[in-house]
Structures are given as structure tokens and as C-alpha cells.
Design an enzyme around this catalytic site. Structure first.
Site, PDB file in Angstrom:
ATOM      1  N   GLY A   1      45.240  38.078  46.892  1.00  0.00           N
ATOM      2  CA  GLY A   1      45.288  37.846  45.455  1.00  0.00           C
ATOM      3  C   GLY A   1      44.405  36.727  44.942  1.00  0.00           C
ATOM      4  N   HIS A   2      43.769  35.974  45.852  1.00  0.00           N
ATOM      5  CA  HIS A   2      42.985  34.814  45.429  1.00  0.00           C
ATOM      6  C   HIS A   2      41.702  34.706  46.241  1.00  0.00           C
ATOM      7  CE1 HIS A   2      46.414  33.436  43.088  1.00  0.00           C
ATOM      8  NE2 HIS A   2      47.149  33.806  44.113  1.00  0.00           N
ATOM      9  N   GLU A   3      40.659  34.238  45.581  1.00  0.00           N
ATOM     10  CA  GLU A   3      39.361  34.087  46.246  1.00  0.00           C
ATOM     11  C   GLU A   3      39.378  32.958  47.279  1.00  0.00           C
ATOM     12  OE1 GLU A   3      34.905  33.123  44.740  1.00  0.00           O
ATOM     13  OE2 GLU A   3      36.037  34.631  43.611  1.00  0.00           O
TER      14      GLU A   3
END
Length: 99
Positions: A29-31
Site C-alpha cells: 500500500g505504500h511506496e
């Protein structure tokens, strides 16, 4: 669904709040999940601590989060203490369960 809440948020030891959660797939869900998690934590005045087994770390410490390495399936107790503890607890939960 990757979320499994073990118990509801509750007040403990005076002015502290805590909640036990199961971490979702944060990397998906996150870079840059570690840096982003610390950035979210640093938005709050409250002390934010993550506890897992015998490890206890400050959520505002990038080195602490790197060592803690919150990963999918990990059980984490989020403990917040301060004037915005409820908001901090909610933000940490949302981040770790990818809501």
C-alpha cells in the site's frame, strides 16, 4: 481481508490508549512504508510506541521502525500517550492495516 483486530481500543494506565492489531501488507500500500510510517507518526505530539513480543520501539524513530520491520501478519500493540493520542492511535492503525 488482511485486518484482524484482536481487541478494541482502550484506555490503560491513566492517559494512555492502546490497540492490538495485525499488520496488513504495508509494502503493497505504500511506496516507502518505513519512511511514510515515521512521517505519519511525527505529525502527532503524542508519544507513539509499538510493542511486539519483547520488542518496544518509538514509532517516530526511523531506525527503530527499520529494526522493528512491521510486516504482514505481525501482531502489534500500538500505545499512544499525549494530548492527541486517540487521533495518533487511529492514524497508526489505518497505516498498518492499509485502510
Amino acid at each position: 481481508m488482511n485486518l484482524c483486530i484482536l481487541n478494541d481500543s482502550k484506555e490503560v494506565e491513566g492517559n494512555m490508549s492502546n490497540k492490538q492489531i495485525i499488520v496488513s501488507n504495508v509494502a503493497k500500500g505504500h511506496e516507502n512504508p518505513i519512511a511514510e510510517l515515521v512521517q505519519v507518526a511525527c505529525q502527532f505530539d503524542s508519544n507513539i510506541t509499538f510493542v511486539n513480543e519483547n520488542r518496544k520501539i518509538n514509532a517516530k524513530s526511523i531506525m527503530g521502525i527499520m529494526a522493528f520491520n512491521p510486516s504482514k501478519g505481525m501482531s502489534v500493540n500500538i500505545i499512544t500517550e499525549g494530548n492527541d493520542e486517540k487521533e495518533a492511535l487511529l492514524a497508526m492503525e489505518k497505516f498498518l492495516v492499509c485502510e
